[in-house]
Design a protein around this motif. Structure first.
Motif, PDB file in Angstrom:
ATOM      1  N   ALA A  85      53.368  37.386   5.952  1.00 16.03           N
ATOM      2  CA  ALA A  85      53.868  36.012   6.046  1.00 16.03           C
ATOM      3  C   ALA A  85      53.032  35.177   5.083  1.00 16.03           C
ATOM      4  O   ALA A  85      51.801  35.163   5.181  1.00 16.03           O
ATOM      5  N   ALA A  86      53.685  34.512   4.151  1.00 13.24           N
ATOM      6  CA  ALA A  86      52.979  33.755   3.116  1.00 13.24           C
ATOM      7  C   ALA A  86      53.226  32.268   3.275  1.00 13.24           C
ATOM      8  O   ALA A  86      54.295  31.842   3.719  1.00 13.24           O
ATOM      9  N   ILE A  87      52.219  31.481   2.904  1.00 16.18           N
ATOM     10  CA  ILE A  87      52.359  30.032   2.883  1.00 16.18           C
ATOM     11  C   ILE A  87      51.881  29.531   1.524  1.00 16.18           C
ATOM     12  O   ILE A  87      50.807  29.902   1.041  1.00 16.18           O
ATOM     13  N   LEU A  88      52.706  28.725   0.892  1.00 14.34           N
ATOM     14  CA  LEU A  88      52.405  28.168  -0.420  1.00 14.34           C
ATOM     15  C   LEU A  88      52.111  26.682  -0.270  1.00 14.34           C
ATOM     16  O   LEU A  88      52.813  25.971   0.452  1.00 14.34           O
ATOM     17  N   SER A  89      51.084  26.226  -0.957  1.00 14.28           N
ATOM     18  CA  SER A  89      50.848  24.786  -1.001  1.00 14.28           C
ATOM     19  C   SER A  89      52.019  24.120  -1.707  1.00 14.28           C
ATOM     20  O   SER A  89      52.757  24.747  -2.475  1.00 14.28           O
ATOM     21  N   ASP A  90      52.194  22.833  -1.454  1.00 15.03           N
ATOM     22  CA  ASP A  90      53.295  22.122  -2.095  1.00 15.03           C
ATOM     23  C   ASP A  90      53.131  22.123  -3.608  1.00 15.03           C
ATOM     24  O   ASP A  90      54.107  22.227  -4.348  1.00 15.03           O
ATOM     25  N   ARG A  91      51.905  22.031  -4.053  1.00 13.00           N
ATOM     26  CA  ARG A  91      51.661  22.036  -5.495  1.00 13.00           C
ATOM     27  C   ARG A  91      52.069  23.375  -6.107  1.00 13.00           C
ATOM     28  O   ARG A  91      52.691  23.434  -7.172  1.00 13.00           O
ATOM     29  N   SER A 122      41.021  18.025  10.767  1.00 20.05           N
ATOM     30  CA  SER A 122      41.798  16.885  10.278  1.00 20.05           C
ATOM     31  C   SER A 122      42.482  17.292   8.980  1.00 20.05           C
ATOM     32  O   SER A 122      42.119  16.861   7.890  1.00 20.05           O
ATOM     33  N   PHE A 123      43.464  18.157   9.127  1.00 22.16           N
ATOM     34  CA  PHE A 123      44.163  18.703   7.958  1.00 22.16           C
ATOM     35  C   PHE A 123      45.654  18.722   8.236  1.00 22.16           C
ATOM     36  O   PHE A 123      46.106  19.237   9.255  1.00 22.16           O
ATOM     37  N   GLU A 124      46.427  18.143   7.352  1.00 21.73           N
ATOM     38  CA  GLU A 124      47.876  18.232   7.416  1.00 21.73           C
ATOM     39  C   GLU A 124      48.437  18.075   6.015  1.00 21.73           C
ATOM     40  O   GLU A 124      48.171  17.091   5.332  1.00 21.73           O
ATOM     41  N   GLN A 125      49.169  19.076   5.592  1.00 18.20           N
ATOM     42  CA  GLN A 125      49.768  19.049   4.265  1.00 18.20           C
ATOM     43  C   GLN A 125      51.177  19.608   4.315  1.00 18.20           C
ATOM     44  O   GLN A 125      51.497  20.432   5.170  1.00 18.20           O
ATOM     45  N   ARG A 126      51.989  19.154   3.412  1.00 13.64           N
ATOM     46  CA  ARG A 126      53.305  19.749   3.222  1.00 13.64           C
ATOM     47  C   ARG A 126      53.110  21.126   2.591  1.00 13.64           C
ATOM     48  O   ARG A 126      52.367  21.279   1.627  1.00 13.64           O
ATOM     49  N   ALA A 127      53.776  22.128   3.141  1.00 11.20           N
ATOM     50  CA  ALA A 127      53.642  23.490   2.638  1.00 11.20           C
ATOM     51  C   ALA A 127      54.969  24.222   2.802  1.00 11.20           C
ATOM     52  O   ALA A 127      55.934  23.697   3.373  1.00 11.20           O
ATOM     53  N   TRP A 128      55.004  25.468   2.306  1.00 12.35           N
ATOM     54  CA  TRP A 128      56.251  26.230   2.277  1.00 12.35           C
ATOM     55  C   TRP A 128      55.997  27.660   2.736  1.00 12.35           C
ATOM     56  O   TRP A 128      55.123  28.338   2.217  1.00 12.35           O
ATOM     57  N   LEU A 129      56.787  28.096   3.725  1.00 17.32           N
ATOM     58  CA  LEU A 129      56.685  29.461   4.239  1.00 17.32           C
ATOM     59  C   LEU A 129      57.611  30.391   3.470  1.00 17.32           C
ATOM     60  O   LEU A 129      58.730  30.020   3.112  1.00 17.32           O
ATOM     61  N   TYR A 130      57.130  31.613   3.268  1.00 16.53           N
ATOM     62  CA  TYR A 130      57.977  32.663   2.694  1.00 16.53           C
ATOM     63  C   TYR A 130      57.662  33.965   3.401  1.00 16.53           C
ATOM     64  O   TYR A 130      56.500  34.380   3.470  1.00 16.53           O
ATOM     65  N   VAL A 131      58.690  34.600   3.943  1.00 14.78           N
ATOM     66  CA  VAL A 131      58.535  35.864   4.659  1.00 14.78           C
ATOM     67  C   VAL A 131      59.412  36.893   3.952  1.00 14.78           C
ATOM     68  O   VAL A 131      60.648  36.822   4.047  1.00 14.78           O
ATOM     69  N   PRO A 132      58.826  37.869   3.249  1.00 17.60           N
ATOM     70  CA  PRO A 132      59.624  38.838   2.497  1.00 17.60           C
ATOM     71  C   PRO A 132      60.574  39.657   3.369  1.00 17.60           C
ATOM     72  O   PRO A 132      61.677  39.996   2.937  1.00 17.60           O
ATOM     73  N   ALA A 133      60.153  40.006   4.592  1.00 12.51           N
ATOM     74  CA  ALA A 133      60.998  40.790   5.492  1.00 12.51           C
ATOM     75  C   ALA A 133      61.044  40.095   6.849  1.00 12.51           C
ATOM     76  O   ALA A 133      60.316  40.451   7.773  1.00 12.51           O
ATOM     77  N   PRO A 134      61.890  39.071   7.008  1.00 13.06           N
ATOM     78  CA  PRO A 134      61.920  38.302   8.254  1.00 13.06           C
ATOM     79  C   PRO A 134      62.471  39.112   9.417  1.00 13.06           C
ATOM     80  O   PRO A 134      63.294  40.008   9.239  1.00 13.06           O
ATOM     81  N   SER A 135      62.009  38.768  10.613  1.00 19.48           N
ATOM     82  CA  SER A 135      62.496  39.393  11.840  1.00 19.48           C
ATOM     83  C   SER A 135      62.120  38.495  13.002  1.00 19.48           C
ATOM     84  O   SER A 135      61.329  37.565  12.858  1.00 19.48           O
ATOM     85  N   GLY A 136      62.679  38.771  14.173  1.00 16.74           N
ATOM     86  CA  GLY A 136      62.301  38.026  15.366  1.00 16.74           C
ATOM     87  C   GLY A 136      62.730  36.578  15.306  1.00 16.74           C
ATOM     88  O   GLY A 136      63.718  36.211  14.684  1.00 16.74           O
ATOM     89  N   ARG A 137      61.939  35.701  15.938  1.00 20.79           N
ATOM     90  CA  ARG A 137      62.293  34.300  16.129  1.00 20.79           C
ATOM     91  C   ARG A 137      61.700  33.440  15.017  1.00 20.79           C
ATOM     92  O   ARG A 137      60.913  32.542  15.236  1.00 20.79           O
ATOM     93  N   LEU A 138      62.133  33.723  13.787  1.00 21.61           N
ATOM     94  CA  LEU A 138      61.551  33.034  12.631  1.00 21.61           C
ATOM     95  C   LEU A 138      61.785  31.530  12.672  1.00 21.61           C
ATOM     96  O   LEU A 138      60.947  30.747  12.273  1.00 21.61           O
ATOM     97  N   VAL A 141      52.054  29.421   9.583  1.00 22.23           N
ATOM     98  CA  VAL A 141      51.999  30.797   9.095  1.00 22.23           C
ATOM     99  C   VAL A 141      51.471  31.741  10.169  1.00 22.23           C
ATOM    100  O   VAL A 141      51.889  32.906  10.261  1.00 22.23           O
ATOM    101  N   LYS A 142      50.573  31.268  11.021  1.00 22.86           N
ATOM    102  CA  LYS A 142      50.121  32.093  12.139  1.00 22.86           C
ATOM    103  C   LYS A 142      51.261  32.328  13.127  1.00 22.86           C
ATOM    104  O   LYS A 142      51.464  33.443  13.616  1.00 22.86           O
ATOM    105  N   ALA A 143      52.000  31.260  13.411  1.00 24.83           N
ATOM    106  CA  ALA A 143      53.067  31.357  14.409  1.00 24.83           C
ATOM    107  C   ALA A 143      54.203  32.246  13.931  1.00 24.83           C
ATOM    108  O   ALA A 143      54.763  33.025  14.705  1.00 24.83           O
ATOM    109  N   VAL A 144      54.557  32.153  12.646  1.00 19.43           N
ATOM    110  CA  VAL A 144      55.688  32.930  12.165  1.00 19.43           C
ATOM    111  C   VAL A 144      55.362  34.417  12.146  1.00 19.43           C
ATOM    112  O   VAL A 144      56.231  35.264  12.392  1.00 19.43           O
ATOM    113  N   LEU A 145      54.105  34.780  11.888  1.00 20.20           N
ATOM    114  CA  LEU A 145      53.734  36.190  11.918  1.00 20.20           C
ATOM    115  C   LEU A 145      53.680  36.696  13.353  1.00 20.20           C
ATOM    116  O   LEU A 145      54.094  37.820  13.647  1.00 20.20           O
TER     117      LEU A 145
END
Length: 326
Positions: free
Chosen positions: A173-179, A208-224, A158-162
């Motif tokens: 730029a939003a990130i949702l937990s898998d749950r 020591s953190f790694e989880q499956r997650a989901w990105l959502y960008v309401p208005a995408p641009s650039g090198r998404l 989420v940091k990189a996509v923004l």
């Protein structure tokens, strides 16, 4: 002789150790957390102004999206300096995913246009859900779900996509937990199709953190869809290739995006070709697999390679079909 202190109300309340006895599960709460991008990069004099503006923008966007009740009834709210976090009734989670995230993007766009002289504000948002204490105590809201909410907010994707998106277009730029994704999106409860979301491995540098997650960008641009944003594992999964070793993955990240040219039963040229080329394809079932879809015949018109800068095809001098004479 000194006397031992008598246990009183100032002493911590004794609790049962985990896994020693059964207890009531705390109520489920949805969690919303935001952070302002490059907060520490602004002068110290602006920090208080930005922190206050973030809270006001959250309230404005929730009310505009018809979710003022969430703001009025928010649980264990707290400022994080560069952001804000609070809990809310998970029944509203589908509406927070949509339309609120899109409304937040609109509100931040208006803020940028109309607030002349104010520091531009771009927000990362994380959404999660889980059981958390909520009895009205000052220490409510603490637990693994809250910790994971902040880890997701600080995660690499989420940091990189923004950072990779255009600052004049993409403000959220939003990130949702898998749950959260499985309950609200995959279950069909929100007004956004799962295809609007990108699955990513959420990792945090130094944690020591790694989880499956989901990105959502309401208005995408650039090198998404940059490999460095999605991560090598996600790219490998989509391409159907075996995961590389840790060393190869790190090298790929350092080298940046990788371009792979492939032509089954054909020729791939990345330079200049003089003379002719000939390819013979003899196959009982003459279909070509393009992007996972079977297409009849071997010739597919149009560009199937995505966004390519520079010379995508071959530079050929002469007639490609003529016989080459010595």
């Amino acid at each position: 002789m000194s006397q031992s202190p008598t246990p009183g109300p100032l002493w911590p309340q004794a609790t049962a150790q985990p896994w020693t006895q059964s207890r009531l599960l705390p109520p489920y709460r949805a969690l919303l957390a935001v952070d302002a991008k490059d907060f520490t990069g602004h002068p110290s004099a602006e920090h208080g102004v930005i922190s206050r503006a973030v809270v006001q923008l959250l309230e404005t966007s929730l009310r505009r999206a018809g979710l003022g009740e969430i703001w009025e009834d928010r649980r264990f709210p707290a400022s994080t300096g560069d952001g804000y976090v609070f809990g809310f009734d998970p029944a509203f989670l589908p509406f927070v995913v949509h339309p609120w995230l899109h409304t937040l993007q609109d509100v931040l766009t208006e803020f940028r246009v109309h607030s002349l002289g104010a520091a531009p504000i771009r927000l990362r948002v994380s959404l999660h859900v889980g059981p958390l204490p909520d009895s009205g105590d000052d220490f409510d809201g603490n637990g693994t779900p809250r910790n994971d909410t902040h880890r997701l907010l600080d995660s690499r994707p989420v940091k990189a996509v923004l950072a990779a998106s255009g600052e004049n277009v993409t403000h959220v730029a939003a990130i949702l937990s898998d749950r959260c994704f499985q309950d609200a999106v995959a279950g069909g409860w929100t007004g956004r199709h799962p295809d609007h979301f990108i699955e990513v491995p959420a990792t945090v540098e130094g944690k020591s953190f790694e989880q499956r997650a989901w990105l959502y960008v309401p208005a995408p641009s650039g090198r998404l869809y940059d490999r460095r944003v999605l991560g090598d594992r996600v790219i490998d999964d989509h391409e159907g290739t075996a995961p590389a070793g840790a060393g190869a993955q790190e090298a790929a990240r350092a080298a940046g995006p990788t371009v792979v040219n492939r032509a089954d039963r054909g020729n791939v040229n990345t330079g200049t070709v003089h003379g002719g080329q000939h390819v013979s394809n003899s196959r009982t079932d003459s279909r070509t697999d393009v992007g996972g879809d079977w297409i009849g015949g071997d010739r597919v018109g149009g560009n199937k390679a995505g966004t390519v800068h520079g010379n995508q095809g071959d530079t050929v001098h002469g007639n490609k079909r003529e016989e080459r004479h010595r």
